[in-house]
Design an enzyme around this catalytic site. Structure first.
Site, PDB file in Angstrom:
ATOM      1  CE  LYS A  52      -3.732  -2.576   2.086  1.00  9.92           C
ATOM      2  NZ  LYS A  52      -4.435  -3.030   3.273  1.00  9.92           N
ATOM      3  CD  GLN A  96      -3.435  -4.628   6.481  1.00 12.05           C
ATOM      4  OE1 GLN A  96      -3.369  -3.666   5.724  1.00 12.05           O
ATOM      5  NE2 GLN A  96      -3.966  -5.780   6.103  1.00 12.05           N
ATOM      6  CG  ASP A 119      -9.931  -0.857   4.216  1.00  8.12           C
ATOM      7  OD1 ASP A 119      -9.731  -1.047   3.007  1.00  8.12           O
ATOM      8  OD2 ASP A 119      -9.154  -1.239   5.113  1.00  8.12           O
TER       9      ASP A 119
END
Ligand code: NDP
Length: 282
Positions: A52, A96, A119
């Site tokens: 990322k 994460q 997300d």
């Protein structure tokens, strides 16, 4: 022989366009920035986070990483999220997963401001997706929708079978497909006679995490196959949930692993950060 859906190529196209958009935002004084929170020492997570950061660098998105100790408590995690929520220079926040089991990930996702939730895991954004309103859609499902668009694969009236009902893949994908007027069947480990549903599928999406589980006798001729699974064999090689070599012969379109859904997920995350930066400054 099916047409191979080239996720790597499409992801690169999206990233190139995002780079241009990012440059334009910078000319207006907006510097898109992503904050990533990583808790503990999970090896796979470190690799995902690294990928990322590389994508951010390529596009011109500023990237900030917060590495938290395995033993932090819930309050410390929520405090950090709330601090990042308030910071005007940060447009996207990503936690994460997985995080250590003593922490409540749902509460943490809920703490992320819906405006920075790149997300798409905050319940407000999940709800907006189910209402078919503009929102941040979870990256893997949205990436799959982009693949359908690119290859002109229409969903309206089609029978879509999704195997896997996780919050990050299966469930948001179900909503995305319904929003495009497909008839969707959602299967999981308690589904009886799975083959009945896979054989009925015009579009089959496998997101179960079981290497080469979908065999050619489980699909009909001309099926579109999307393989979300990422399974690492003992030899280190990656395989999907679909027995690609054999299923490909019956499919009209099929995604490979690697080079299919995987690269799309990161490209869409970048897309969501740019979207957040644009909306933040309206
Ligand atoms: P989860 O483990 O959270 O969910 C797996 C789902 O598959 C569950 O709903 C489970 O059912 C179902 N399932 C498992 N075994 C069977 C079976 N034998 N028959 C029918 N259903 C079954 O996984 P994720 O959704 O997080 O990920 C799925 C796969 O996709 C993994 O391989 C993961 O690595 C990959 N992945 C890939 C991404 C990408 O970018 N390409 C992104 C995210 C994930 P039940 O609910 O009953 O347990």
């Amino acid at each position: 022989m099916g047409i191979i859906i080239d996720g790597k190529k499409l992801a690169q196209k999206i990233r190139t366009n995002l780079k241009i958009e990012c440059e334009e935002l910078k000319k207006k004084g907006i510097n898109p920035k992503l904050a990533v929170i990583l808790v503990g020492n999970d090896g796979a997570s470190k690799v995902y986070v690294k990928n990322k950061s590389i994508a951010c660098q390529e596009i011109g998105i500023e990237y900030e990483e917060y590495l938290l100790n395995e033993d932090i408590n819930q309050e410390e995690l929520i405090n950090l999220i709330e601090k990042l929520n308030k910071q005007k220079d940060i447009h996207g926040i990503l936690l994460q997963s997985p995080i250590p089991t003593h922490l409540d990930i749902n509460q943490a996702f809920e703490a992320i401001s819906p405006k920075k939730d790149v997300d798409g895991f905050n319940p407000i954004n999940v709800g907006k997706l189910s209402l078919n309103q503009d929102t941040f859609v979870s990256c893997t499902p949205y990436g799959i929708m982009k693949m359908f668009e690119e290859y002109n694969i229409k969903l309206e009236g089609k029978n879509v079978t999704i195997i896997g009902r996780s919050n990050i893949v299966g469930k948001p994908l179900l909503q995305c497909c319904i929003n495009k007027n497909a008839t969707v069947t959602m299967c999981h480990s308690k589904t009886n006679n799975l083959e009945q549903y896979t054989k009925n599928a015009d579009i089959l999406i496998a997101a179960m995490g079981k290497a080469k589980f979908i065999k050619e006798n489980m699909v009909k001729d001309g099926v579109v196959v999307i393989d979300v699974g990422i399974n690492r064999g003992q030899d280190g090689k990656l395989t999907g949930d679909v027995d690609f070599e054999n299923v490909e012969k019956k499919a009209s379109y099929i995604t490979p692993v690697p080079g299919g859904v995987g690269p799309m997920t990161i490209a869409i995350l970048m897309n969501n950060v740019i979207k957040a930066a644009k909306q933040f400054n309206i």
